[in-house]
Write a protein that holds these residues in place. Structure first.
Motif, PDB file in Angstrom:
ATOM      1  N   VAL A  97      -3.295  11.842  -4.725  1.00 36.79           N
ATOM      2  CA  VAL A  97      -4.531  12.624  -4.630  1.00 36.79           C
ATOM      3  C   VAL A  97      -4.325  14.008  -5.244  1.00 36.79           C
ATOM      4  CG1 VAL A  97      -6.119  13.740  -3.007  1.00 36.79           C
ATOM      5  CG2 VAL A  97      -5.446  11.363  -2.651  1.00 36.79           C
ATOM      6  N   GLU A  98      -3.189  14.631  -4.937  1.00 37.22           N
ATOM      7  CA  GLU A  98      -2.899  15.952  -5.490  1.00 37.22           C
ATOM      8  C   GLU A  98      -2.807  15.903  -7.015  1.00 37.22           C
ATOM      9  OE1 GLU A  98       0.475  19.483  -5.305  1.00 37.22           O
ATOM     10  OE2 GLU A  98       0.694  17.729  -4.023  1.00 37.22           O
ATOM     11  N   ALA A  99      -2.123  14.895  -7.550  1.00 36.74           N
ATOM     12  CA  ALA A  99      -1.988  14.770  -9.000  1.00 36.74           C
ATOM     13  C   ALA A  99      -3.348  14.576  -9.660  1.00 36.74           C
ATOM     14  CB  ALA A  99      -1.060  13.600  -9.343  1.00 36.74           C
ATOM     15  N   GLU A 100      -4.195  13.760  -9.044  1.00 38.13           N
ATOM     16  CA  GLU A 100      -5.529  13.540  -9.613  1.00 38.13           C
ATOM     17  C   GLU A 100      -6.363  14.814  -9.552  1.00 38.13           C
ATOM     18  OE1 GLU A 100      -9.239  10.379  -9.444  1.00 38.13           O
ATOM     19  OE2 GLU A 100      -7.649  10.235  -7.956  1.00 38.13           O
ATOM     20  N   ALA A 101      -6.269  15.553  -8.447  1.00 38.69           N
ATOM     21  CA  ALA A 101      -7.012  16.810  -8.318  1.00 38.69           C
ATOM     22  C   ALA A 101      -6.566  17.815  -9.379  1.00 38.69           C
ATOM     23  CB  ALA A 101      -6.827  17.387  -6.914  1.00 38.69           C
ATOM     24  N   LYS A 102      -5.269  17.873  -9.647  1.00 40.09           N
ATOM     25  CA  LYS A 102      -4.776  18.773 -10.698  1.00 40.09           C
ATOM     26  C   LYS A 102      -5.266  18.328 -12.062  1.00 40.09           C
ATOM     27  CE  LYS A 102      -0.655  20.425  -8.325  1.00 40.09           C
ATOM     28  NZ  LYS A 102       0.812  20.429  -8.301  1.00 40.09           N
ATOM     29  N   GLU A 103      -5.258  17.023 -12.297  1.00 37.79           N
ATOM     30  CA  GLU A 103      -5.714  16.486 -13.579  1.00 37.79           C
ATOM     31  C   GLU A 103      -7.193  16.791 -13.811  1.00 37.79           C
ATOM     32  OE1 GLU A 103      -6.374  12.076 -15.406  1.00 37.79           O
ATOM     33  OE2 GLU A 103      -4.456  12.437 -14.416  1.00 37.79           O
ATOM     34  N   LEU A 104      -7.989  16.745 -12.739  1.00 32.64           N
ATOM     35  CA  LEU A 104      -9.426  17.009 -12.849  1.00 32.64           C
ATOM     36  C   LEU A 104      -9.757  18.497 -12.816  1.00 32.64           C
ATOM     37  CD1 LEU A 104     -10.738  14.178 -10.495  1.00 32.64           C
ATOM     38  CD2 LEU A 104     -10.849  14.238 -12.996  1.00 32.64           C
ATOM     39  N   GLY A 105      -8.754  19.328 -12.540  1.00 35.32           N
ATOM     40  CA  GLY A 105      -8.982  20.761 -12.492  1.00 35.32           C
ATOM     41  C   GLY A 105      -9.562  21.242 -11.177  1.00 35.32           C
ATOM     42  N   VAL A 106      -9.546  20.404 -10.153  1.00 37.36           N
ATOM     43  CA  VAL A 106     -10.072  20.773  -8.842  1.00 37.36           C
ATOM     44  C   VAL A 106      -9.151  21.786  -8.165  1.00 37.36           C
ATOM     45  CG1 VAL A 106     -10.710  19.890  -6.561  1.00 37.36           C
ATOM     46  CG2 VAL A 106     -11.233  18.548  -8.606  1.00 37.36           C
ATOM     47  N   VAL A 107      -7.856  21.620  -8.352  1.00 34.33           N
ATOM     48  CA  VAL A 107      -6.881  22.586  -7.844  1.00 34.33           C
ATOM     49  C   VAL A 107      -6.015  23.022  -9.023  1.00 34.33           C
ATOM     50  CG1 VAL A 107      -6.796  21.659  -5.502  1.00 34.33           C
ATOM     51  CG2 VAL A 107      -5.212  20.802  -7.188  1.00 34.33           C
ATOM     52  N   THR A 114       0.856  -1.177   0.000  1.00 34.31           N
ATOM     53  CA  THR A 114       0.000   0.000   0.000  1.00 34.31           C
ATOM     54  C   THR A 114       0.894   1.229   0.000  1.00 34.31           C
ATOM     55  OG1 THR A 114      -0.104  -0.026   2.420  1.00 34.31           O
ATOM     56  CG2 THR A 114      -1.879  -1.133   1.250  1.00 34.31           C
ATOM     57  N   PRO A 115       0.442   2.314  -0.621  1.00 37.32           N
ATOM     58  CA  PRO A 115       1.287   3.510  -0.689  1.00 37.32           C
ATOM     59  C   PRO A 115       1.492   4.142   0.686  1.00 37.32           C
ATOM     60  CG  PRO A 115      -0.873   3.945  -1.652  1.00 37.32           C
ATOM     61  CD  PRO A 115      -0.822   2.494  -1.316  1.00 37.32           C
ATOM     62  N   THR A 116       2.637   4.784   0.856  1.00 36.25           N
ATOM     63  CA  THR A 116       2.894   5.523   2.083  1.00 36.25           C
ATOM     64  C   THR A 116       1.976   6.740   2.102  1.00 36.25           C
ATOM     65  OG1 THR A 116       4.562   6.930   1.069  1.00 36.25           O
ATOM     66  CG2 THR A 116       5.336   4.857   2.066  1.00 36.25           C
ATOM     67  N   GLU A 117       1.887   7.400   3.235  1.00 36.28           N
ATOM     68  CA  GLU A 117       1.053   8.595   3.355  1.00 36.28           C
ATOM     69  C   GLU A 117       1.522   9.672   2.379  1.00 36.28           C
ATOM     70  OE1 GLU A 117      -2.013  11.078   4.651  1.00 36.28           O
ATOM     71  OE2 GLU A 117      -1.701   8.930   4.882  1.00 36.28           O
ATOM     72  N   THR A 118       2.824   9.833   2.238  1.00 33.80           N
ATOM     73  CA  THR A 118       3.372  10.820   1.310  1.00 33.80           C
ATOM     74  C   THR A 118       2.980  10.489  -0.127  1.00 33.80           C
ATOM     75  OG1 THR A 118       5.241  11.192   2.781  1.00 33.80           O
ATOM     76  CG2 THR A 118       5.509  11.914   0.505  1.00 33.80           C
ATOM     77  N   THR A 119       3.103   9.212  -0.493  1.00 29.90           N
ATOM     78  CA  THR A 119       2.739   8.788  -1.842  1.00 29.90           C
ATOM     79  C   THR A 119       1.250   8.971  -2.080  1.00 29.90           C
ATOM     80  OG1 THR A 119       4.543   7.187  -1.867  1.00 29.90           O
ATOM     81  CG2 THR A 119       2.780   6.863  -3.486  1.00 29.90           C
ATOM     82  N   ARG A 120       0.431   8.594  -1.092  1.00 30.11           N
ATOM     83  CA  ARG A 120      -1.022   8.722  -1.225  1.00 30.11           C
ATOM     84  C   ARG A 120      -1.405  10.179  -1.438  1.00 30.11           C
ATOM     85  NH1 ARG A 120      -5.303  10.121   1.127  1.00 30.11           N
ATOM     86  NH2 ARG A 120      -4.338  10.752   3.063  1.00 30.11           N
ATOM     87  N   ARG A 121      -0.820  11.081  -0.656  1.00 29.70           N
ATOM     88  CA  ARG A 121      -1.112  12.506  -0.810  1.00 29.70           C
ATOM     89  C   ARG A 121      -0.706  13.016  -2.189  1.00 29.70           C
ATOM     90  NH1 ARG A 121      -2.267  15.600   3.728  1.00 29.70           N
ATOM     91  NH2 ARG A 121      -2.306  14.408   5.661  1.00 29.70           N
ATOM     92  N   ALA A 122       0.453  12.575  -2.671  1.00 28.41           N
ATOM     93  CA  ALA A 122       0.916  12.990  -4.002  1.00 28.41           C
ATOM     94  C   ALA A 122      -0.033  12.484  -5.082  1.00 28.41           C
ATOM     95  CB  ALA A 122       2.333  12.482  -4.251  1.00 28.41           C
TER      96      ALA A 122
END
Length: 102
Positions: free
Chosen positions: A68-78, A58-66
């Protein structure tokens, strides 16, 4: 010769380094062998499975956050305020500017 930077869990790096040293090579040589064999195979030089004992599946907390952030950028949420560097000189200039701000 190019340089490759990879993020690897500390325990995995230490264990792999010890393994490859016991085989008479360092991590750099092992990574070069992996990449060359990948090119020869035109893909991964092994069949990935989930049977790795003692390895994190399972991904580390740092990896999981990265992720989520990458997906949010891809979706235009951030907003994606990433800097694109097309050349090594661009990357060096960007890093210099970051250091000057700090």
């Amino acid at each position: 010769m190019g340089k490759l930077v990879a993020n690897v869990d500390d325990d995995v790096k230490e264990r792999a380094a010890a393994l490859y040293e016991s085989l008479g090579m360092n991590l750099s040589t092992a990574v070069n062998m992996f990449l060359r064999q990948s090119l020869a195979e035109d893909g991964l030089p092994f069949k990935p499975t989930r049977r790795y004992a003692g390895m994190r599946l399972t991904p580390t907390e740092t990896t999981r956050r990265a992720m989520v952030e990458a997906e949010a950028k891809e979706l235009g949420v951030v907003p994606d305020d990433s800097v694109v560097c097309d050349t090594a000189a661009d990357a060096h200039d960007h890093l210099r500017k970051l250091r000057e701000r700090a």
